[in-house]
Design a protein around this motif. Sequence first.
Motif, PDB file in Angstrom:
ATOM      1  N   ARG A  23      15.634 -41.863 -65.753  1.00 46.94           N
ATOM      2  CA  ARG A  23      16.591 -42.511 -64.852  1.00 46.94           C
ATOM      3  C   ARG A  23      15.964 -43.648 -64.042  1.00 46.94           C
ATOM      4  N   GLU A  24      14.692 -43.438 -63.596  1.00 47.80           N
ATOM      5  CA  GLU A  24      14.136 -44.473 -62.708  1.00 47.80           C
ATOM      6  C   GLU A  24      13.835 -45.753 -63.489  1.00 47.80           C
ATOM      7  N   VAL A  25      13.547 -45.617 -64.798  1.00 47.88           N
ATOM      8  CA  VAL A  25      13.318 -46.816 -65.621  1.00 47.88           C
ATOM      9  C   VAL A  25      14.645 -47.577 -65.785  1.00 47.88           C
ATOM     10  N   ILE A  26      15.737 -46.805 -65.960  1.00 49.15           N
ATOM     11  CA  ILE A  26      17.049 -47.462 -66.073  1.00 49.15           C
ATOM     12  C   ILE A  26      17.377 -48.166 -64.748  1.00 49.15           C
ATOM     13  N   ARG A  27      17.082 -47.494 -63.620  1.00 47.51           N
ATOM     14  CA  ARG A  27      17.400 -48.112 -62.318  1.00 47.51           C
ATOM     15  C   ARG A  27      16.649 -49.427 -62.158  1.00 47.51           C
ATOM     16  N   ALA A  44       3.054 -53.979 -63.854  1.00 51.95           N
ATOM     17  CA  ALA A  44       3.372 -52.845 -62.968  1.00 51.95           C
ATOM     18  C   ALA A  44       2.683 -51.575 -63.465  1.00 51.95           C
ATOM     19  N   SER A  45       1.649 -51.735 -64.313  1.00 51.88           N
ATOM     20  CA  SER A  45       1.032 -50.546 -64.923  1.00 51.88           C
ATOM     21  C   SER A  45       0.359 -49.647 -63.889  1.00 51.88           C
ATOM     22  N   GLY A  46       0.047 -50.222 -62.704  1.00 48.87           N
ATOM     23  CA  GLY A  46      -0.599 -49.404 -61.671  1.00 48.87           C
ATOM     24  C   GLY A  46       0.384 -48.848 -60.655  1.00 48.87           C
ATOM     25  N   MET A  47       1.683 -49.143 -60.860  1.00 45.22           N
ATOM     26  CA  MET A  47       2.678 -48.680 -59.870  1.00 45.22           C
ATOM     27  C   MET A  47       3.329 -47.394 -60.357  1.00 45.22           C
ATOM     28  N   TRP A  48       2.820 -46.271 -59.901  1.00 48.73           N
ATOM     29  CA  TRP A  48       3.410 -44.989 -60.322  1.00 48.73           C
ATOM     30  C   TRP A  48       2.962 -43.892 -59.372  1.00 48.73           C
ATOM     31  N   GLN A  49       3.725 -42.799 -59.415  1.00 55.26           N
ATOM     32  CA  GLN A  49       3.271 -41.585 -58.717  1.00 55.26           C
ATOM     33  C   GLN A  49       3.283 -40.456 -59.734  1.00 55.26           C
ATOM     34  N   LYS A  50       2.416 -39.478 -59.493  1.00 54.63           N
ATOM     35  CA  LYS A  50       2.317 -38.352 -60.431  1.00 54.63           C
ATOM     36  C   LYS A  50       3.540 -37.469 -60.230  1.00 54.63           C
ATOM     37  N   SER A  76       8.468 -44.638 -58.076  1.00 60.12           N
ATOM     38  CA  SER A  76       9.168 -44.242 -56.840  1.00 60.12           C
ATOM     39  C   SER A  76      10.163 -45.351 -56.496  1.00 60.12           C
ATOM     40  N   ASP A  77      11.040 -45.080 -55.528  1.00 57.35           N
ATOM     41  CA  ASP A  77      11.972 -46.121 -55.073  1.00 57.35           C
ATOM     42  C   ASP A  77      11.209 -47.350 -54.589  1.00 57.35           C
ATOM     43  N   ALA A  78      10.082 -47.091 -53.898  1.00 57.05           N
ATOM     44  CA  ALA A  78       9.285 -48.215 -53.367  1.00 57.05           C
ATOM     45  C   ALA A  78       8.733 -49.069 -54.510  1.00 57.05           C
ATOM     46  N   HIS A  79       8.305 -48.421 -55.594  1.00 56.01           N
ATOM     47  CA  HIS A  79       7.799 -49.176 -56.753  1.00 56.01           C
ATOM     48  C   HIS A  79       8.911 -50.040 -57.348  1.00 56.01           C
ATOM     49  N   ILE A  80      10.089 -49.433 -57.497  1.00 60.30           N
ATOM     50  CA  ILE A  80      11.220 -50.171 -58.078  1.00 60.30           C
ATOM     51  C   ILE A  80      11.558 -51.381 -57.196  1.00 60.30           C
ATOM     52  N   ASP A  81      11.576 -51.160 -55.870  1.00 62.73           N
ATOM     53  CA  ASP A  81      11.861 -52.266 -54.942  1.00 62.73           C
ATOM     54  C   ASP A  81      10.823 -53.372 -55.078  1.00 62.73           C
ATOM     55  N   ARG A  82       9.568 -52.968 -55.177  1.00 63.53           N
ATOM     56  CA  ARG A  82       8.483 -53.955 -55.230  1.00 63.53           C
ATOM     57  C   ARG A  82       8.603 -54.811 -56.498  1.00 63.53           C
ATOM     58  N   ILE A  83       8.812 -54.145 -57.642  1.00 59.75           N
ATOM     59  CA  ILE A  83       8.921 -54.887 -58.915  1.00 59.75           C
ATOM     60  C   ILE A  83      10.134 -55.820 -58.858  1.00 59.75           C
ATOM     61  N   THR A  84      11.246 -55.294 -58.299  1.00 63.20           N
ATOM     62  CA  THR A  84      12.470 -56.106 -58.201  1.00 63.20           C
ATOM     63  C   THR A  84      12.220 -57.329 -57.316  1.00 63.20           C
ATOM     64  N   ARG A  85      11.480 -57.140 -56.222  1.00 68.79           N
ATOM     65  CA  ARG A  85      11.178 -58.281 -55.325  1.00 68.79           C
ATOM     66  C   ARG A  85      10.270 -59.293 -56.006  1.00 68.79           C
TER      67      ARG A  85
END
Length: 586
Positions: free
Chosen positions: A180-184, A415-421, A434-443
């Motif tokens: 789901r988070e990849v789709i978001r 974004a290969s380093g943007m993740w949480q376990k 995470s939501d923060a990662h998605i926001d960062r990539i989107t920005r």
Amino acid sequence: MASQPALSSFIWAVADLLRGDYKQSDYGKVILPFTVLRRLDCVLDSTKPAVLAELAAKEKLGVNPAPFLSRITGRQFFNASPLDLKKLLGDPTHVATNLFAYIQGFSPEVRDIFEHFEFQTQIERLSKAGLLYQVTEKFCQIDLHPDKVSNADMGTVFEELIRKFAELSNETAGEHFTPREVIRLMVNLLFVEDDEVLAKPGVVRTLYDPTAGTGGMLSVAGEYLHEHNPKASLAVYGQELNPESYAICKADMLIKGQDVANIVFGNTLSDDGHPTKTFDYMLSNPPFGVEWKKVEREVRKEHQDKGFAGRFGPGLPRVSDGSMLFLLHLISKMRPATEGGSRFGIVLNGSPLFTGGAGSGESEIRRYVLENDLLESIVGLPTDMFYNTGIATYVWILSNRKPAARKGKVQLIDASGMWQKMRKSLGSKRKELSDAHIDRITRLFGHFEEASDHDADGSARPISRIFDNEDFGYHSITVERPLRGEDGKVVLGQKGKQKGKPQPDISLRDTENVPYKDDMAEYFKREVLPHAPDAWIDPDKTRVGYEIPFNRHFYVFKPPRPLAEIDADLKASTDRILEMIKGLSA
């Protein structure tokens, strides 16, 4: 409200009834259609008496009741049978016959769903095993009305069940859905530049997924748009090859009020279900590294007969990986720029970035994409993001209506380093955004500028880079050296065009890739002639190639430690080992 884990574990408990009579890998054949049936049963429950009254009235008048019944349910579907699942239980000896009759009472779209589940076969099988009554009774105990279980939760439940069944039968669950988070993230990247347009009331946009699976991408995009603008409406279209996934996708869309005629069953590559349509937005996660031998005849025929009037004009990838065929398919479905244009996102593995030399199908497809200025961005995701594979994956964003600043440019985001376990691994999936990662990539994408992160030791590591389209192009030149006779003299051609010209020595032939922006003659003088003064370029063999060496553009050289330091470390280790040996022999 039933929580999603509680719901999944309830449905899973039904599996206990099947144990022994069914192989684990076949549980899904019973549980998935029953879940859909109970969902539809609950949705229609409150309007049932009114539907039956209306049916009787219209039959008396000899009028086709269908449109009137849909109006009463407020849905595109209805059930005209006096039965429902609870009533079926009142006649234990005829459960199978009554269940058939109940399913036949649905409108045609719903009957089609149960046909793709091959539900009739399962009803007969359960009946023979003496389990049909118990399974039906079990499903009657759970309320799956949308007020109790939201559409989003229901979608997640289906995905979870499919993943579990796929694991049990060692199938690849990744064929069915995308986290789901990849789709978001993909949906964010798709809509971020259009927020103003999408905020206008009454906006209608189309979204298409050629590998729809259970409909996850279509659902998440719909949810996003509704959150941002409740007045905007999204008409969704899709095609799916797996009958069970297709049935679930269609049921999901039906309950959401989408036009289910837009969801087509079949193989997108050999039999395009939406041959004349183009779309505003598209999303796809096609299977990675899956060969397309089964559809080779049809695809090659379309490529040869229709050329650029068909979907596969630019070229064909090697048969071992069909994912680039989906890329071409999506390009052919873009709404023309003159009519407002299109943007789409597709998940691909690493090979479409660089596989295939100049002139190969893959390189020609990249060439087409870049020379037509369709590629906006590629985002490199972390490994271990998908349920069925740990490999690195990339989201490509393409558009034929690039904003002025992006024209002629491509943005690569690492974004290969943007993740949480993840708290608990699911198949190969150990990491999540995470939501923060998605926001960062989107920005990073939205701001369209270069950016770096700083490592622990303070050195800068680029995470967003911007290139010209031509930076990915090169000329592949063939460098020839003369053939020499036993006497060491250059062999010259004897007749025709070759008369008097040095003949090439095939064993010394070499190819060089010259970056597009380099002058070939200059490159040759600088890089080749100092080593081989008698060499020449054969201009007839020059080819244009394109590749996107993603990782190379983010590689940061770390100088090795000084030798003295390494020596000191080695000496300390050796001394320690000697001490241990001494201790042993003491």
